[in-house]
Design an enzyme around this catalytic site. Structure first.
Site, mmCIF file in Angstrom:
data_model
loop_
_atom_site.group_PDB
_atom_site.id
_atom_site.type_symbol
_atom_site.label_atom_id
_atom_site.label_comp_id
_atom_site.label_asym_id
_atom_site.label_seq_id
_atom_site.Cartn_x
_atom_site.Cartn_y
_atom_site.Cartn_z
ATOM 1 N N ASP A 1 4.393 4.573 15.221
ATOM 2 C CA ASP A 1 4.147 6.021 15.340
ATOM 3 C C ASP A 1 4.709 6.554 16.648
ATOM 4 O OD1 ASP A 1 2.509 5.644 13.100
ATOM 5 O OD2 ASP A 1 0.685 5.519 14.319
ATOM 6 N N HIS B 1 -0.327 3.564 15.711
ATOM 7 C CA HIS B 1 0.365 2.320 15.361
ATOM 8 C C HIS B 1 1.612 2.250 16.243
ATOM 9 C CE1 HIS B 1 -1.422 3.633 11.480
ATOM 10 N NE2 HIS B 1 -1.539 2.363 11.172
HETATM 11 C C1 XLS Z 1 -4.583 3.086 5.756
HETATM 12 C C2 XLS Z 1 -5.370 2.852 6.955
HETATM 13 C C3 XLS Z 1 -4.597 2.817 8.256
HETATM 14 C C4 XLS Z 1 -5.409 2.203 9.358
HETATM 15 C C5 XLS Z 1 -4.616 1.783 10.537
HETATM 16 O O1 XLS Z 1 -5.088 3.386 4.699
HETATM 17 O O2 XLS Z 1 -6.389 3.819 6.986
HETATM 18 O O3 XLS Z 1 -4.122 4.060 8.603
HETATM 19 O O4 XLS Z 1 -6.439 3.043 9.786
HETATM 20 O O5 XLS Z 1 -3.593 0.928 10.211
#
Ligand code: XLS
Ligand code: CA
Ligand code: CA
Length: 441
Positions: A102, A99
């Site tokens: 991150d 993301h």
């Molecule tokens: C949250 C999601 C997230 C997505 C990406 O539960 O799994 O991490 O994979 O935003």
């Protein structure tokens, strides 16, 4: 600077190895059917769980102290990039995912956030030149910051809709810059808590408009990544709009978006929706919508999103069955959206966890491939649905019947016979395949 000094290159050593830092089953070059394991499995490391998360849970502070935590702010972000590429290389993993937040800290303004991102994206691009690890997908986090309290594209606040659009616009530019194979849209807070204050129709229409603008912008900048919707039924909102694949597919069709998206299916989200992982994969596959996978597992005893590393061989086998039947994942992959447990706070645990996940999917791939070679499920289905291959059944599937014809036929039936579904026998067969694949039989 090196961050994982005590870890050497992780290699395949075979099932008899007792080395915790070796693959026992994942042998990248090994041919399975017409592809290598590496081509089928396309593993990815999730930046957020591996390089950012610290083990915080609702009842306690972080437990994990990482070597890059001696830095803060942009210095920490840069240290994470160095650590990440060392990790990817040592694990020999072909992909990673992130993301926006991150990889780079948010600034005081959106402009400053962009600048931070630009600096880190340039650094990642540089590292990628000397690395075989590519970007499976990126996305933006439009859910953590308090401004997203009421959602992003489905917020009641139009300023937040605009802010979210700006972040996705930047996310698409970042994806293009780093050559991302896919771009993911997980709903975040796109859902609601109660209808008492929610205009569901406006929110869903706005989400449809938002997705169209994203498709248009990607086209405008020639970013050709595959777009993926990642369904999840709940957490953080009570009612997430992209509940499961079927709901997401209906949404895409309603808003004329079905040709622009596929699904990123997460195992733990499937179980939260009351489905099996393989149900979600099958639903997407048979509709031509299977794009990519977030490889993890939930805890069947707990009703929330625990994002555990996948170690359940039954689940990885049935998942790989769907993936092989799909002809692989194309531009998608198996991203470990999985975190080490809060008690597994040492840095070595990050390697052990990924090795466990990679080996579990390698086993699943081998067993599923054997099941397909022997046409185990295909023969079961052939026999079970044989009534549709001739007579009235064939007329039904060829569209040659109507209610008049079927009524005439039913009135003429004197004796109807059903056959056993033989579920226990089938489960015993799957167990036999699981055990025999590695006994060399
Ligand atoms: C949250 C999601 C997230 C997505 C990406 O539960 O799994 O991490 O994979 O935003
Ligand atoms: Ca996920
Ligand atoms: Ca999850």
């Amino acid at each position: 600077m090196a961050y994982f000094n005590n870890i050497q290159q992780i290699k395949y050593e075979g099932a008899a190895s007792t080395n915790p830092n070796a693959f026992k089953f994942y042998n990248p070059a090994e041919k399975i059917g017409d592809k290598t394991m590496e081509e089928y499995l396309r593993f990815g490391v999730a930046y957020w769980h591996t390089f950012v998360a610290d083990g915080t849970d609702p009842f306690g502070a972080g437990t994990m102290v990482r070597p890059w935590d001696k830095f803060t702010g942009m210095d920490q972000a840069k240290a994470r990039v160095e650590a990440a590429f060392e990790f990817f290389e040592k694990l020999n993993v072909p992909f990673f995912c992130f993301h926006d937040v991150d990889i780079a800290p948010e600034g005081d303004t959106l402009r400053e956030t962009y600048q931070n991102l630009d600096t880190i994206v340039a650094m990642i691009k540089d590292y990628m030149k000397d690395s075989k690890t590519k970007l499976l997908w990126n996305t933006v986090n439009n859910f953590t910051n308090p401004r997203f309290v009421h959602g992003a594209a489905t917020s009641n606040n139009a300023d937040i809709f605009a802010y979210s659009a700006a972040k996705v616009k930047k996310g698409l530019e970042v994806g293009k810059e780093l050559g991302a194979e896919n771009y993911v849209f997980w709903g975040g807070r796109e859902g609601y808590e109660t209808l008492l204050n929610t205009d569901m129709k406006l929110e869903m229409d706005n989400l449809g408009r938002f997705m169209h603008m994203a498709v248009d912008y990607a086209k405008e900048i020639n970013f050709d990544a595959q777009f993926l919707i990642e369904p999840k039924p709940k957490e953080p909102t009570t009612h997430q709009y992209d509940f499961d694949v079927a709901t997401g597919y209906a949404f895409l069709q309603n808003y004329g978006l079905q040709d622009h998206f596929k699904f990123n299916i997460e195992a733990n989200h499937a179980t939260l929706a009351g489905h099996t992982f393989e149900h979600e994969l099958r639903y997407a596959r048979v509709n031509g919508m299977l794009g990519s996978v977030d490889a993890n597992q939930g805890d069947p005893l707990i009703g929330w999103d625990t994002d555990e590393f996948p170690t359940d061989l039954y689940a990885t086998t049935l998942a790989m069955y769907e993936i092989i039947k799909n002809g692989g994942l194309g531009r998608g992959g198996l991203n470990f959206d999985a975190k080490v447990r809060r008690g597994s706070f040492e840095t070595d645990d990050l390697f052990h966890a990924h090795i466990a996940g990679m080996d579990s999917f390698a086993i699943g791939l081998k067993v599923a491939n054997k099941l397909i070679e022997d046409q185990v499920f295909e023969n079961i289905l052939d026999d079970r649905y044989s009534s549709y291959k001739e007579g009235i059944g064939l007329d039904i599937v060829e569209g040659k019947t109507d209610f008049h014809k079927l009524e005439d036929y039913a009135l003429g039936l004197t004796n109807i016979e059903n056959k056993s579904g033989r579920l226990e026998k089938i489960k015993a067969t799957v167990n036999q395949y699981l055990l025999r694949t590695f006994a060399g039989e």
